[in-house]
Design an enzyme around this catalytic site. Structure first.
Site, PDB file in Angstrom:
ATOM      1  N   TYR A 157       0.515   4.777  11.157  1.00 53.89           N
ATOM      2  CA  TYR A 157       0.917   3.717  10.224  1.00 53.89           C
ATOM      3  C   TYR A 157       2.414   3.835   9.936  1.00 53.89           C
ATOM      4  O   TYR A 157       3.147   2.847   9.954  1.00 53.89           O
ATOM      5  CB  TYR A 157       0.100   3.881   8.942  1.00 53.89           C
ATOM      6  CG  TYR A 157       0.465   2.980   7.792  1.00 53.89           C
ATOM      7  CD1 TYR A 157       0.066   1.644   7.760  1.00 53.89           C
ATOM      8  CD2 TYR A 157       1.173   3.474   6.692  1.00 53.89           C
ATOM      9  CE1 TYR A 157       0.376   0.815   6.681  1.00 53.89           C
ATOM     10  CE2 TYR A 157       1.486   2.660   5.607  1.00 53.89           C
ATOM     11  CZ  TYR A 157       1.083   1.332   5.609  1.00 53.89           C
ATOM     12  OH  TYR A 157       1.397   0.523   4.530  1.00 53.89           O
ATOM     13  N   LYS A 161       5.525   1.125  10.340  1.00 57.73           N
ATOM     14  CA  LYS A 161       6.281   0.675   9.164  1.00 57.73           C
ATOM     15  C   LYS A 161       7.765   1.050   9.285  1.00 57.73           C
ATOM     16  O   LYS A 161       8.629   0.337   8.768  1.00 57.73           O
ATOM     17  CB  LYS A 161       5.676   1.251   7.881  1.00 57.73           C
ATOM     18  CG  LYS A 161       4.351   0.604   7.496  1.00 57.73           C
ATOM     19  CD  LYS A 161       4.524  -0.876   7.156  1.00 57.73           C
ATOM     20  CE  LYS A 161       3.294  -1.474   6.500  1.00 57.73           C
ATOM     21  NZ  LYS A 161       3.437  -2.929   6.256  1.00 57.73           N
TER      22      LYS A 161
HETATM   23  N1  NAP Z   1      -1.123  -0.534  -1.126  1.00 55.42           N
HETATM   24  C1  NAP Z   1      -0.180   0.335  -0.810  1.00 55.42           C
HETATM   25  O1  NAP Z   1      -0.191   1.498  -1.265  1.00 55.42           O
HETATM   26  C2  NAP Z   1       0.937  -0.067   0.082  1.00 55.42           C
HETATM   27  C3  NAP Z   1       2.033   0.791   0.200  1.00 55.42           C
HETATM   28  C4  NAP Z   1       3.086   0.449   1.037  1.00 55.42           C
HETATM   29  C5  NAP Z   1       3.051  -0.732   1.748  1.00 55.42           C
HETATM   30  N2  NAP Z   1       1.969  -1.559   1.635  1.00 55.42           N
HETATM   31  C6  NAP Z   1       1.967  -2.768   2.454  1.00 55.42           C
HETATM   32  O2  NAP Z   1       1.843  -3.903   1.622  1.00 55.42           O
HETATM   33  C7  NAP Z   1       1.182  -4.954   2.346  1.00 55.42           C
HETATM   34  C8  NAP Z   1       0.063  -5.512   1.491  1.00 55.42           C
HETATM   35  O3  NAP Z   1      -0.909  -4.520   1.272  1.00 55.42           O
HETATM   36  P1  NAP Z   1      -1.905  -4.553   0.015  1.00 55.42           P
HETATM   37  O4  NAP Z   1      -1.722  -3.270  -0.697  1.00 55.42           O
HETATM   38  O5  NAP Z   1      -1.768  -5.830  -0.711  1.00 55.42           O
HETATM   39  O6  NAP Z   1      -3.317  -4.430   0.757  1.00 55.42           O
HETATM   40  P2  NAP Z   1      -4.448  -5.522   1.052  1.00 55.42           P
HETATM   41  O7  NAP Z   1      -4.853  -6.226  -0.200  1.00 55.42           O
HETATM   42  O8  NAP Z   1      -5.507  -4.779   1.806  1.00 55.42           O
HETATM   43  O9  NAP Z   1      -3.709  -6.571   2.017  1.00 55.42           O
HETATM   44  C9  NAP Z   1      -3.619  -6.396   3.396  1.00 55.42           C
HETATM   45  C10 NAP Z   1      -3.612  -7.773   3.997  1.00 55.42           C
HETATM   46  O10 NAP Z   1      -3.418  -7.674   5.411  1.00 55.42           O
HETATM   47  C11 NAP Z   1      -4.250  -8.658   6.004  1.00 55.42           C
HETATM   48  N3  NAP Z   1      -4.492  -8.407   7.412  1.00 55.42           N
HETATM   49  C12 NAP Z   1      -4.863  -7.267   8.030  1.00 55.42           C
HETATM   50  N4  NAP Z   1      -4.982  -7.459   9.355  1.00 55.42           N
HETATM   51  C13 NAP Z   1      -4.673  -8.771   9.576  1.00 55.42           C
HETATM   52  C14 NAP Z   1      -4.619  -9.585  10.726  1.00 55.42           C
HETATM   53  N5  NAP Z   1      -4.917  -9.107  11.958  1.00 55.42           N
HETATM   54  N6  NAP Z   1      -4.255 -10.876  10.584  1.00 55.42           N
HETATM   55  C15 NAP Z   1      -3.971 -11.394   9.368  1.00 55.42           C
HETATM   56  N7  NAP Z   1      -4.009 -10.666   8.226  1.00 55.42           N
HETATM   57  C16 NAP Z   1      -4.364  -9.369   8.335  1.00 55.42           C
HETATM   58  C17 NAP Z   1      -5.532  -8.608   5.183  1.00 55.42           C
HETATM   59  O11 NAP Z   1      -6.285  -9.770   5.441  1.00 55.42           O
HETATM   60  P3  NAP Z   1      -7.904  -9.758   5.516  1.00 55.42           P
HETATM   61  O12 NAP Z   1      -8.366 -10.097   4.119  1.00 55.42           O
HETATM   62  O13 NAP Z   1      -8.204 -10.837   6.503  1.00 55.42           O
HETATM   63  O14 NAP Z   1      -8.344  -8.402   5.980  1.00 55.42           O
HETATM   64  C18 NAP Z   1      -4.897  -8.569   3.777  1.00 55.42           C
HETATM   65  O15 NAP Z   1      -4.551  -9.862   3.376  1.00 55.42           O
HETATM   66  C19 NAP Z   1       0.723  -4.327   3.674  1.00 55.42           C
HETATM   67  O16 NAP Z   1       1.639  -4.621   4.698  1.00 55.42           O
HETATM   68  C20 NAP Z   1       0.772  -2.833   3.387  1.00 55.42           C
HETATM   69  O17 NAP Z   1       0.990  -2.079   4.573  1.00 55.42           O
HETATM   70  C21 NAP Z   1       0.919  -1.266   0.807  1.00 55.42           C
END
Ligand code: NAP
Length: 251
Positions: A157, A161
């Site tokens: 991951y 990133k």
């Molecule tokens: N939470 C953390 O601790 C954290 C930390 C650093 C960075 N981030 C980044 O922040 C962003 C948002 O994460 P979040 O925390 O809000 O988690 P989240 O609610 O799980 O959101 C992830 C999103 O990615 C979508 N997704 C995954 N695979 C996909 C695909 N093939 N096509 C289209 N959509 C897809 C999911 O859609 P589905 O509903 O269709 O699965 C969901 O909308 C991500 O890029 C994550 O890496 C998060």
């Protein structure tokens, strides 16, 4: 165009069910008219997001979008920009796989790289082109502290990133003077659906706090935002740790 308070009138959320992405949308909604385009895969969670935003007064559109299918991105994003300008686009899709499972299964590893890096590059190029043509826009890229220096527990991951952060930092510089801005979010641990199965560290953030930091960074014209704030300190420490020490960190 952004309004006088630096808020978008139309917003595209790529990864339309993301907890952090939807928390940003909620901050911008705040009882005012807002056109929201959710680019996402179909799911009950998407329908729920549409109903929630519409219930709060947003004009909501849905565009079918799969981050792992870059050959479909130009058409999908073209639909979003066809009818009206998009003031802000949030690149919020992402996948956090179990690292051990991914190292046993190249399909999971490739899917992780495709969504988190290739997909992010693909939409970044298209968003930049569309926004340059309209002469304005803000792109928010949700990247991660995990990319600052990948650790053995999550280097799959983290490496994707790292690539995403480098790409969007470069994109930001390449767009200076065009009216288009890029904000790269280097998020630490945020309690969301993505991390719900993991033990949360003491300084874990929430989607709402991340959204507050991100909207403030947009307002202030920042190119980078760390959220929670401790993420910046953590990244500073991890960056200078000797490799032999870093290697022993189990998480
Ligand atoms: N939470 C953390 O601790 C954290 C930390 C650093 C960075 N981030 C980044 O922040 C962003 C948002 O994460 P979040 O925390 O809000 O988690 P989240 O609610 O799980 O959101 C992830 C999103 O990615 C979508 N997704 C995954 N695979 C996909 C695909 N093939 N096509 C289209 N959509 C897809 C999911 O859609 P589905 O509903 O269709 O699965 C969901 O909308 C991500 O890029 C994550 O890496 C998060």
């Amino acid at each position: 165009m952004m309004d006088a308070l630096g808020r978008p009138q139309s917003l595209l959320l790529l990864g339309g069910t993301s907890d952090i992405g939807l928390a940003i949308v909620a901050r911008y909604l705040d009882g005012r008219p807002l056109r929201v385009v959710l680019a996402a895969r179909d799911s009950p969670r998407l329908k729920e997001a549409v109903a929630r935003l519409a219930g709060r007064g947003a004009v909501v559109e849905v565009v079918e979008f799969d981050a792992a299918e870059p050959q479909t991105h130009a058409a999908a994003l073209g639909q979003c920009f066809a009818r009206r300008d998009i003031d802000m686009a949030i690149v919020a899709f992402g996948l956090l796989p179990d690292q051990r499972a991914a190292m046993d299964d190249p399909a999971i590893a490739v899917q992780t790289a495709s969504v988190n890096f290739t997909g992010a590059v693909s939409v970044g190029v298209i968003l930049a082109r569309e926004m340059r043509a309209q002469g304005h826009g803000v792109i928010i890229a949700l990247s991660s502290v995990a990319g600052e220096r990948p650790r053995q527990a999550n280097f799959l991951y983290g490496s994707a990133k790292a690539g995403m952060s480098a790409f969007y930092d470069g994109l930001a510089d390449s767009l200076i003077g065009t009216g288009v801005r890029v904000v790269v979010v280097r998020a630490g641990f945020v309690r969301s659906r993505m991390t719900a199965h993991l033990p949360a560290p003491p300084l874990a953030g929430t989607p709402e706090r991340a959204a507050a930091a991100i909207t403030q960074a947009v307002w202030r014209g920042r190119a980078v935002v760390w959220t929670p704030r401790s993420a910046r300190v953590l990244a500073g420490v991890i960056r200078v740790l000797p490799r032999g020490v870093l290697r022993r960190i189990p998480f």
